[in-house]
Structure formats: C-alpha cells, structure tokens
Design a protein around this motif. Structure first.
Motif, short mmCIF file in Angstrom:
data_model
loop_
_atom_site.label_atom_id
_atom_site.label_comp_id
_atom_site.label_asym_id
_atom_site.label_seq_id
_atom_site.Cartn_x
_atom_site.Cartn_y
_atom_site.Cartn_z
N HIS A 197 0.81 -1.21 0.00
CA HIS A 197 0.00 0.00 0.00
C HIS A 197 0.85 1.27 0.00
N VAL A 198 2.12 1.16 0.34
CA VAL A 198 2.99 2.33 0.49
C VAL A 198 3.11 3.15 -0.80
N PRO A 199 3.36 2.54 -1.97
CA PRO A 199 3.50 3.36 -3.17
C PRO A 199 2.27 4.21 -3.48
N ALA A 200 1.08 3.68 -3.30
CA ALA A 200 -0.13 4.46 -3.60
C ALA A 200 -0.22 5.68 -2.69
N TYR A 201 0.05 5.49 -1.40
CA TYR A 201 0.00 6.62 -0.47
C TYR A 201 1.11 7.62 -0.75
N LEU A 202 2.30 7.12 -1.06
CA LEU A 202 3.43 8.00 -1.34
C LEU A 202 3.23 8.80 -2.62
N ILE A 203 2.86 8.12 -3.70
CA ILE A 203 2.63 8.81 -4.97
C ILE A 203 1.42 9.73 -4.86
N GLY A 204 0.40 9.31 -4.14
CA GLY A 204 -0.77 10.16 -3.92
C GLY A 204 -0.41 11.44 -3.20
N THR A 205 0.39 11.33 -2.15
CA THR A 205 0.81 12.51 -1.40
C THR A 205 1.68 13.42 -2.25
N LEU A 206 2.59 12.85 -3.02
CA LEU A 206 3.44 13.64 -3.91
C LEU A 206 2.60 14.37 -4.95
N SER A 207 1.61 13.68 -5.50
CA SER A 207 0.74 14.29 -6.50
C SER A 207 -0.04 15.47 -5.90
N ILE A 208 -0.53 15.31 -4.70
CA ILE A 208 -1.25 16.41 -4.03
C ILE A 208 -0.30 17.59 -3.81
N ALA A 209 0.93 17.31 -3.39
CA ALA A 209 1.90 18.38 -3.17
C ALA A 209 2.21 19.12 -4.47
N LEU A 210 2.37 18.39 -5.57
CA LEU A 210 2.62 19.04 -6.86
C LEU A 210 1.43 19.90 -7.28
N GLY A 211 0.22 19.40 -7.03
CA GLY A 211 -0.97 20.17 -7.36
C GLY A 211 -1.08 21.44 -6.53
N GLN A 246 -9.68 2.18 0.43
CA GLN A 246 -10.85 1.33 0.23
C GLN A 246 -10.48 -0.05 -0.27
N GLY A 247 -9.20 -0.28 -0.53
CA GLY A 247 -8.77 -1.59 -1.01
C GLY A 247 -9.14 -1.87 -2.45
N GLN A 248 -9.25 -0.85 -3.25
CA GLN A 248 -9.66 -0.98 -4.66
C GLN A 248 -8.44 -1.21 -5.56
N GLU A 249 -7.80 -2.34 -5.40
CA GLU A 249 -6.54 -2.63 -6.08
C GLU A 249 -6.61 -2.52 -7.61
N PRO A 250 -7.62 -3.12 -8.29
CA PRO A 250 -7.67 -2.98 -9.76
C PRO A 250 -7.82 -1.52 -10.20
N ALA A 251 -8.57 -0.73 -9.44
CA ALA A 251 -8.75 0.68 -9.80
C ALA A 251 -7.45 1.46 -9.65
N ILE A 252 -6.65 1.12 -8.65
CA ILE A 252 -5.36 1.77 -8.48
C ILE A 252 -4.46 1.46 -9.67
N THR A 253 -4.47 0.22 -10.11
CA THR A 253 -3.67 -0.17 -11.27
C THR A 253 -4.11 0.60 -12.51
N THR A 254 -5.40 0.73 -12.71
CA THR A 254 -5.91 1.48 -13.85
C THR A 254 -5.51 2.95 -13.76
N LEU A 255 -5.63 3.53 -12.59
CA LEU A 255 -5.24 4.93 -12.42
C LEU A 255 -3.75 5.11 -12.66
N ALA A 256 -2.93 4.19 -12.21
CA ALA A 256 -1.49 4.27 -12.47
C ALA A 256 -1.20 4.26 -13.97
#
Length: 134
Positions: A8-22, A78-88
């Motif tokens: 789960h770490v990459p999703a939270y890390l990339i998500g936080t970085l994306s928010i910071a860039l925004g 929410q544990g939506q693993e396939p959706a995270i893959t699609t978003l990536a």
C-alpha cells in the motif's frame, strides 16, 4: 513484515506527492511553469494574490494533480486494487502526453524537461504493469 504488508505504500506515497505538486501549481503557479517545462505565458492577467501573470490552465493542472493524489489515497484506503492499477496506467499516459507538450511547446531551452515527464511515464507504467502481473 511480509512484502505484501508494504504494497500500500506506493499508492499513499505517490498520492501525497501528487497532491503536493498540485498545491504547488495552485499556490505558486508562476514557479510551476519552469518546473513543469513551459514558458510563462504573456498576456494573461494576474490574479489579485499573484505577482506575475499566469494562465488559468496552471490552476487546472494543479487540480488535476490533486485529483490524482486524492484518488490514489482514497482507492488504496478502500482496497480498490484494480482501480489503483488502472489509475497508475492513466497517470503514465498523462506523463507521456505532458512530455510531448513540453517537447513541442516548451522551447528548445526547456526541451530537456520532457524527459522528466517521460520518466513518469516509465515509472508509472512499470508500476501499473507490475501490479497487473500475476
């Protein structure tokens, strides 16, 4: 701790970085232009809290980045693993397209910034591919 405990770490890390860039694009839009690889556009009116002229599109770019970050964090929680893959995979394609825009519109002196966007394409694409591998 098993390797899957850290999945789960990459999703939270990339998500936080994306928010910071925004947030950077919204609160420091003039500074975001060179970081992104585009010239500051002439002819746009400055907003009351800005000292220089920026295109409203930079604010939209910030909103896009924040949206990606919130989606990654929300889907992971929410544990939506396939959706995270699609978003990536979508984020990878956006990195590819951003690189093309910077290459074509950023000017020769900013053309090297396109490689950073293409790096995002490779990293996010590899992450999506890895997540989709059995």
């Amino acid at each position: 701790m098993a390797a899957t405990d850290l999945s789960h770490v990459p999703a939270y890390l990339i998500g936080t970085l994306s928010i910071a860039l925004g947030l950077n694009a919204i609160f420091r839009p003039a500074a975001e232009y060179p970081r992104f690889g585009l010239p500051l556009e002439a002819g746009h009116q400055a907003l009351p809290h800005q000292s220089s002229c920026v295109s409203p599109l930079m604010y939209l770019k910030g909103i896009r980045e924040i949206s990606y970050g919130l989606l990654l964090i929300g889907l992971q929680s929410q544990g939506q693993e396939p959706a995270i893959t699609t978003l990536a995979a979508v984020m990878a394609c956006v990195g590819l397209a951003d690189g093309v825009v910077v290459w074509c519109c950023g000017g020769a002196e900013r053309r090297q910034k396109a490689w950073g966007h293409w790096g995002t394409f490779v990293v996010m694409g590899a992450w999506a591919w890895y997540r989709n591998s059995p």
